[in-house]
Design a protein around this motif. Structure first.
Motif, PDB file in Angstrom:
ATOM      1  N   GLY A 133      16.389  79.924  54.288  1.00 53.17           N
ATOM      2  CA  GLY A 133      15.696  81.182  54.075  1.00 53.17           C
ATOM      3  C   GLY A 133      14.340  81.246  54.745  1.00 53.17           C
ATOM      4  O   GLY A 133      13.433  81.939  54.265  1.00 53.17           O
ATOM      5  N   TYR A 134      14.185  80.578  55.864  1.00 57.21           N
ATOM      6  CA  TYR A 134      12.882  80.474  56.521  1.00 57.21           C
ATOM      7  C   TYR A 134      13.069  80.437  58.018  1.00 57.21           C
ATOM      8  O   TYR A 134      14.065  79.899  58.521  1.00 57.21           O
ATOM      9  N   SER A 135      12.108  81.006  58.723  1.00 55.10           N
ATOM     10  CA  SER A 135      12.095  80.982  60.182  1.00 55.10           C
ATOM     11  C   SER A 135      13.411  81.477  60.781  1.00 55.10           C
ATOM     12  O   SER A 135      13.976  80.869  61.692  1.00 55.10           O
ATOM     13  N   GLY A 136      13.894  82.594  60.247  1.00 52.97           N
ATOM     14  CA  GLY A 136      15.094  83.225  60.782  1.00 52.97           C
ATOM     15  C   GLY A 136      16.409  82.758  60.188  1.00 52.97           C
ATOM     16  O   GLY A 136      17.461  83.293  60.547  1.00 52.97           O
ATOM     17  N   THR A 137      16.386  81.768  59.310  1.00 51.33           N
ATOM     18  CA  THR A 137      17.630  81.322  58.678  1.00 51.33           C
ATOM     19  C   THR A 137      17.859  82.088  57.377  1.00 51.33           C
ATOM     20  O   THR A 137      16.915  82.541  56.734  1.00 51.33           O
ATOM     21  N   LYS A 138      19.113  82.230  56.988  1.00 51.51           N
ATOM     22  CA  LYS A 138      19.462  82.923  55.757  1.00 51.51           C
ATOM     23  C   LYS A 138      19.438  81.947  54.575  1.00 51.51           C
ATOM     24  O   LYS A 138      19.668  80.758  54.740  1.00 51.51           O
ATOM     25  N   ALA A 139      19.169  82.494  53.421  1.00 47.14           N
ATOM     26  CA  ALA A 139      19.269  81.719  52.183  1.00 47.14           C
ATOM     27  C   ALA A 139      20.697  81.894  51.652  1.00 47.14           C
ATOM     28  O   ALA A 139      20.970  82.737  50.807  1.00 47.14           O
ATOM     29  N   GLU A 140      21.600  81.080  52.192  1.00 49.88           N
ATOM     30  CA  GLU A 140      23.025  81.233  51.911  1.00 49.88           C
ATOM     31  C   GLU A 140      23.390  80.746  50.506  1.00 49.88           C
ATOM     32  O   GLU A 140      22.730  79.881  49.928  1.00 49.88           O
ATOM     33  N   THR A 141      24.495  81.269  49.987  1.00 53.13           N
ATOM     34  CA  THR A 141      25.108  80.749  48.770  1.00 53.13           C
ATOM     35  C   THR A 141      26.138  79.713  49.200  1.00 53.13           C
ATOM     36  O   THR A 141      27.197  80.064  49.734  1.00 53.13           O
ATOM     37  N   PHE A 142      25.802  78.434  49.021  1.00 55.13           N
ATOM     38  CA  PHE A 142      26.648  77.369  49.547  1.00 55.13           C
ATOM     39  C   PHE A 142      27.190  76.413  48.493  1.00 55.13           C
ATOM     40  O   PHE A 142      28.052  75.582  48.782  1.00 55.13           O
ATOM     41  N   MET A 143      26.694  76.509  47.259  1.00 48.54           N
ATOM     42  CA  MET A 143      27.165  75.567  46.241  1.00 48.54           C
ATOM     43  C   MET A 143      28.670  75.655  45.963  1.00 48.54           C
ATOM     44  O   MET A 143      29.293  74.633  45.648  1.00 48.54           O
ATOM     45  N   PRO A 144      29.315  76.829  46.065  1.00 45.02           N
ATOM     46  CA  PRO A 144      30.774  76.827  45.916  1.00 45.02           C
ATOM     47  C   PRO A 144      31.472  75.918  46.930  1.00 45.02           C
ATOM     48  O   PRO A 144      32.484  75.291  46.615  1.00 45.02           O
ATOM     49  N   ILE A 145      30.902  75.826  48.134  1.00 45.14           N
ATOM     50  CA  ILE A 145      31.470  74.931  49.146  1.00 45.14           C
ATOM     51  C   ILE A 145      31.286  73.478  48.726  1.00 45.14           C
ATOM     52  O   ILE A 145      32.202  72.655  48.828  1.00 45.14           O
ATOM     53  N   VAL A 146      30.076  73.168  48.252  1.00 43.47           N
ATOM     54  CA  VAL A 146      29.783  71.803  47.808  1.00 43.47           C
ATOM     55  C   VAL A 146      30.723  71.402  46.673  1.00 43.47           C
ATOM     56  O   VAL A 146      31.305  70.315  46.684  1.00 43.47           O
TER      57      VAL A 146
END
Length: 260
Positions: free
Chosen positions: A52-65
């Motif tokens: 969520g910084y410098s052009g990156t998104k704050a993705e929802t990734f815990m379901p993948i983990v």
């Protein structure tokens, strides 16, 4: 939810041996599995460097983990990212992270002391450096932890500060900032756990070829363990380099913690 290959690869950028299985407390005991997190707390899979910084998104990734059997994760956030101006906070990335956790035990946030206005060597990313005004740093850390109180358990100050890439101060300044960090975290959330900024673990056993500069890293964290033993709850040892030396390196760090 559709998951792009880029998202999937970003989510597994750093395999979290250093996050759970190899994070040790002051008495050299493994981080406990409370059973609250869904998945295996012995497997951690951390997000990549920017969230969520410098052009990156704050993705929802815990379901993948969780889908890969993991039960623990970590993100890096920057002082400049959360408080770009004094007193002006941006909570979007922190909220996006903690809102996807099923339990506070699932997450660790590492806060880099990087700022364009609040530190000795201003910047937007690396290297972090000591705060110009300790009161500003205390207030920042306390505000962040209070904002996420009850939603994330583990908090870390910076990362791999024995490297000039990741810390533009002295080891004594790091110790002082760790003590301030610990106070701010505990004042905001007494149940939170403070993780000392991670050691890259780049050292070899006696009788083997030393890694260049390893004596400086060992000296740096000897100072941390000696002078700030009461300012962290667990110690983060990363385990890069030769995997066959991992047991010896873990035992060595356990021994150093007991010595201090």
């Amino acid at each position: 939810m559709l998951v792009s290959e880029d998202m999937r690869m970003a989510a597994i950028t750093r395999i979290g041996l250093a996050l759970s299985a190899m994070v040790y407390g002051a008495l050299g005991q493994p981080l406990p599995n409370t059973g609250q997190a869904k998945g295996s707390a012995s497997l951690g899979i951390a997000w990549g460097f920017l969230y969520g910084y410098s052009g990156t998104k704050a993705e929802t990734f815990m379901p993948i983990v969780r889908g890969m059997g993991g039960g623990f994760t970590k993100v890096y956030l920057f002082w400049n990212q959360i408080e770009p101006e004094k007193g002006h906070f941006q909570w979007e990335a922190l909220d996006a992270f903690v809102n996807q956790l099923n339990s506070p035990e699932e997450g660790l946030v590492s806060l880099f002391s990087t700022s364009t206005w609040a530190v000795e060597k201003p910047g937007t990313m690396l290297p972090p450096s000591p705060a110009k005004n300790p009161d500003d740093y205390y207030r920042f850390v306390r505000a962040v932890v209070a904002h996420a109180k009850g939603r994330v358990r583990y908090w870390q100050n910076d990362s791999e500060p024995n490297s000039p890439i990741y810390w533009a101060g002295t080891k004594d300044q790091f110790v002082q900032e760790l003590k301030l960090f610990h106070k701010a975290v505990k004042d905001a959330d007494p149940s939170a756990i403070v993780v000392a900024g991670g050691y890259d673990g780049l050292f070899n056993p006696p009788g083997t070829r030393p890694i260049p500069g390893q004596e400086k890293g060992l000296e740096f964290f000897d100072t941390v363990m000696r002078d700030a033993a009461d300012a962290f709850d667990v110690f983060d040892l990363r385990l890069y380099a030769d995997p066959y030396t991992i047991p010896w390196r873990v035992d060595y760090i356990r021994g150093r913690m007991k010595a201090f």
